[in-house]
Design an enzyme around this catalytic site. Structure first.
Site, mmCIF file in Angstrom:
data_model
loop_
_atom_site.group_PDB
_atom_site.id
_atom_site.type_symbol
_atom_site.label_atom_id
_atom_site.label_comp_id
_atom_site.label_asym_id
_atom_site.label_seq_id
_atom_site.Cartn_x
_atom_site.Cartn_y
_atom_site.Cartn_z
ATOM 1 N N CYS A 2 27.594 43.279 36.694
ATOM 2 C CA CYS A 2 26.639 43.554 36.267
ATOM 3 C C CYS A 2 26.794 44.729 35.256
ATOM 4 O O CYS A 2 27.655 45.689 35.583
ATOM 5 C CB CYS A 2 25.364 44.007 37.537
ATOM 6 S SG CYS A 2 25.382 42.696 38.562
ATOM 7 N N LYS A 597 45.675 34.852 25.972
ATOM 8 C CA LYS A 597 44.926 34.909 27.437
ATOM 9 C C LYS A 597 44.575 33.798 27.990
ATOM 10 O O LYS A 597 44.998 33.462 29.144
ATOM 11 C CB LYS A 597 43.826 36.054 27.320
ATOM 12 C CG LYS A 597 43.387 36.481 28.600
ATOM 13 C CD LYS A 597 44.351 37.437 29.499
ATOM 14 C CE LYS A 597 43.704 37.608 30.695
ATOM 15 N NZ LYS A 597 44.819 38.126 31.691
#
Ligand code: M6R
Length: 602
Positions: A2, A597
Site C-alpha cells: 500500500c 526481469k
C-alpha cells in the site's frame, strides 16, 4: 504494498490533479484499489474509491473534480479483505466525521474489529485500515483530542504500519509511523506526507523524515512532531534532498540489487506477520495436505526456492513434493496429473510465460493451482485458488534477491505449520538476516579477488544447501558472466573434478549437519591444487581444510530449526559476492546483458 499520501493546502483548490499525480507516483509499489478523500471544514467528507488502476478509477470517479484544502489518497494492496469497493481505503469512522488510510499490516485486525462492533461502532469492511480509524474514534469518543487519541490507538494497533487521518471541523491532518515508511514534505502553501520519498519529490525537496513512534500533525504552513511514548515535542527541521530521483529510488545504495539485498530483513518481517494473520494460509495448507501429489513448479531463482521448499516439506512435514521446472512439468508430469493433485506455482512476476504455460496445462487436467507470488494482480495471482503474497514490494534489479528469500520464508512457514511445529522463532528472522549481512559484508573483500579472475567455477552444496548452491551459481552466472555451475557436492567427483587446476575456485555451502561430507569434498579439490572457499558457520573441521571461509554468525534458533534457518541465511553471502564481483568487472548488476526481469516469451 500500500501507499498513502496526504496534503493540506493554504487555499481551497482543485486537489484532484495533485491526488492523481500522487497515485501515479505511488503506483510502483503495487496495488489493486485506489481511493481518495477530501475533508471540508464542515459538511460531508467527499470519499471516492474503487478497484482498478489509478487513471481508470480517477476517470470513472472524477477525481479531477475533487477540491478543498485537505485530502488523503491511498493505494491498497490487498492483505486483509479481498480487493473490493468496501475494503478499498480511505475509510470513514462510524458517523463520517473522520477519514483515514494506512500502509502496512495491523495484525490484530480481526480481534479489533470484533471489539469495535461490540463497542457500537459501525464497521463496514474487513480491512485493517478501517481499524486504524476506529482505534482513533474509540478515544475521541472518550473525550481525547486527536493527538492523544492517536497515541492511545497506537498501543491498540499491533503490527507495522503508517497511517494518516483527518477530521471535519479542523484545518489539519495527522499521521503516525510504526514500522512502515512515512516522510513529510514542506513547500510554499502546502505540507504533505507520503509513504516514501520518490512520491513527494515532484512536489518538494524539503523533507522531514519521521521515525517509528512519532506522530506528525501538519497544516498548510507548519507541522509538529510528537513522540507517542510520552507526547513530548520533537524538534526536527526539514532537510533539503538534492539527490536525483534515481538515487532516491535506490535509497542511498549504489544499485537496486544492493538496496534489495538490504531490504530482506524488512520484507521477511512483513511476510511473517502477514502469514500469521492471513486467511489464505489454512485453506492453502488443507489443499496441500489433501493432495495426492504435490508439485512445486517454477523457473530460475523461483525454482531454487521451490527446491528448498521441497526439502523443507519432506523434513519438517513428512510430505514428499515434486519440485520441477515449469516446462519440464509439461513434458514429464502433466499427462499424469489430475484433480487429486496440486501445483504450488512460484514466481516473482507471476507472468513468466513458462510458468503460465504450465498453469494452463495443469488447469486443463483439473489440477489445483496454488501460488507463491510477488506481483499483485499478476496472472499467477489471478489463477491461484489460494496464494501466499510475497510482500516484497517491487523488485527492480533483474537478479532476484529479496523475492528468493521470501519465497523460502513462505515455504518454511508452510512446512512448519504442516508439520505441527512452532512458527514463533521465525519472528527472529529479520534480526538474523541483518546480522548475517553485516557479518558477511566484512568478509567478502578477502575472498572476492580469489574468484573474480576466473570465468569458470563451481558452487556446491548438499541436502538443504544444494538449492542454495544452485541459486548462488545462478547469481554468479547472471551478473558476473562467468560460467558457474551449481551442483550437489557429492556429484563433483563423478566428472567435474577433472576441471580442477591450480587455484581453480570451488565454493562449498555447508550446513551444520553435513560437515564431514563437505570436508571430503573440500579435500578432493584442494589435493589437486584447487581453491576451496567455504560458506558456513564457524567450524574447526572446515577451518583447517578450506582455503577461505565466509563465516555465517551462529543464530540462536532452536536446535531442531537451525539447519533450516542456516540454509536460508547462506544465500546472503552468495548474493553479496556476486554483486561485488560484478562491480569488479565493471558490469551493471541491476541490468545484466541479454536478460530481462520478466520473461513473457516461450
Ligand atoms: O518472475 P519469476 O520468478 O517467475 O522469474 C523466473 C526467472 O526468470 C527468474 O527467477 C530469474 O532466474 C532471475 N532473474 C534470477 O535472478
Amino acid at each position: 504494498m500500500c501507499g498513502i499520501f496526504g496534503i493540506v493546502t493554504k487555499e481551497k483548490q482543485k486537489l484532484g490533479p495533485t491526488l492523481i499525480e500522487a497515485g501515479h507516483r505511488l503506483s510502483y509499489r503495487g496495488y489493486d484499489t485506489v481511493g481518495a478523500a477530501t475533508i471540508p471544514p464542515e459538511g460531508e467528507i467527499d470519499l471516492r474509491k474503487d478497484v482498478g488502476k489509478v487513471q481508470d478509477v480517477a476517470d470513472r470517479l472524477k477525481f479531477s473534480e475533487m477540491s478543498g484544502q485537505r485530502a488523503i489518497l491511498q493505494l491498497r494492496w490487498a492483505t486483509f479483505g479481498a480487493p473490493s469497493y468496501t475494503n478499498a481505503q480511505p475509510h470513514l469512522d462510524s458517523d463520517g466525521n473522520m477519514v483515514g488510510a494506512h500502509n502496512g499490516n495491523v495484525v490484530n485486525n480481526v480481534e479489533l474489529r470484533q471489539q469495535f462492533m461490540a463497542e457500537g461502532m459501525t464497521v463496514r469492511s474487513e480491512n485493517d485500515g478501517e481499524s486504524c480509524v476506529h482505534a482513533v474514534e474509540r478515544y475521541i469518543n472518550q473525550g481525547f483530542d486527536m493527538v492523544e487519541a492517536i497515541r492511545h490507538a497506537y498501543n491498540d494497533l499491533e503490527g507495522d504500519y503508517a497511517f494518516v487521518i483527518g477530521k471535519i471541523g479542523e484545518d489539519r491532518l495527522y499521521a503516525i509511523k510504526k514500522g512502515s515508511g512515512l516522510i513529510a514534505g514542506v513547500t510554499e502553501g502546502a505540507t504533505c506526507i507520503a509513504s516514501d520519498l520518490p512520491s513527494v519529490l515532484d512536489i518538494t525537496r524539503n523533507i522531514v523524515r519521521l521515525e517509528d513512534g512519532e506522530i506528525i500533525t501538519f497544516w498548510a504552513d507548519g507541522y509538529e512532531i510528537r513522540k507517542v511514548e510520552d507526547g513530548s515535542v520533537v524538534e526536527r527541521q526539514p532537510e533539503l534532498v538534492e539527490d536525483t530521483m534515481e538515487a532516491v529510488q535506490k535509497g542511498g545504495y549504489d544499485h537496486f540489487m544492493l538496496k534489495e539485498i538490504h531490504e530482506q530483513a524488512q520484507v521477511a518481517q512483513e511476510l511473517f506477520h502477514l502469514l500469521e494473520n492471513s486467511a489464505d494460509v489454512d485453506p492453502m495448507i488443507a489443499r496441500i495436505e489433501a493432495a495426492r501429489n504435490i508439485y512445486i513448479i517454477a523457473c530460475g531463482t523461483s525454482y531454487h526456492a521451490g527446491l528448498l521448499g521441497s526439502v523443507y516439506f519432506a523434513n519438517l512435514a513428512g510430505r514428499v513434493t515434486i519440485p520441477v521446472l515449469a516446462p519440464q512439468f509439461i513434458a514429464q508430469y502433466a499427462p499424469a496429473v489430475g484433480p487429486e493433485d496440486v501445483g504450488v506455482f512460484v514466481s516473482q512476476s507471476g507472468e513468466t510465460k513458462d510458468v503460465l504455460n504450465a498453469i494452463q496445462v495443469a488447469e486443463a487436467r483439473g489440477m489445483g493451482v496454488l501460488g507463491l507470488v510477488n506481483v499483485v494482480g499478476s496472472s499467477l495471482m489471478r489463477e491461484s485458488e489460494y496464494y501466499v503474497p510475497l510482500a516484497c514490494d517491487y523488485e527492480i534489479s533483474v537478479p532476484a534477491t529479496k523475492t528468493f528469500t521470501n519465497q523460502v520464508v513462505g515455504f518454511l512457514y508452510l512446512a512448519l505449520r504442516m508439520g505441527g511445529h512452532d512458527t514463533a522463532p521465525l519472528a527472529n528472522l529479520p534480526r538474523w538476516i541483518d546480522e548475517t549481512i553485516e557479518a558477511v559484508e566484512q568478509q567478502i573483500p578477502a575472498v572476492e579477488g580469489k574468484i573474480s579472475p576466473w570465468d569458470d567455477l563451481y558452487c556446491l552444496g548438499y541436502g538443504l544447501t544444494y538449492p542454495i548452491a544452485l541459486e548462488g551459481a545462478l547469481k554468479l552466472k547472471e551478473i558476473t558472466y562467468a560460467h558457474c555451475e551449481g551442483m550437489l557436492s557429492t556429484e563433483f567427483k563423478h566428472g567435474p573434478l577433472s576441471a580442477v587446476t591450480e587455484g581453480y575456485p570451488v565454493i562449498f555451502v555447508a550446513g551444520p549437519d553435513d560437515i564431514p561430507l563437505i570436508v571430503s569434498g573440500i579435500n578432493e579439490v584442494t589435493c589437486r591444487g584447487g581453491r576451496a572457499i567455504v560458506i558456513s558457520e564457524e567450524d574447526s573441521r572446515l577451518r583447517v581444510n578450506a582455503d577461505d571461509m565466509i563465516v555465517l554468525p551462529t543464530v540462536e534458533a532452536p536446535d531442531d530449526m537451525r539447519p533450516y534457518i542456516d540454509a536460508l541465511l547462506s544465500v546472503l553471502p552468495l548474493q553479496l559476492l556476486s554483486y561485488k564481483i560484478s562491480l569488479a568487472h565493471g558490469y551493471d548488476p541491476d541490468f545484466p546483458r541479454n536478460l530481462s526481469k520478466t520473461l513473457t516469451v516461450d
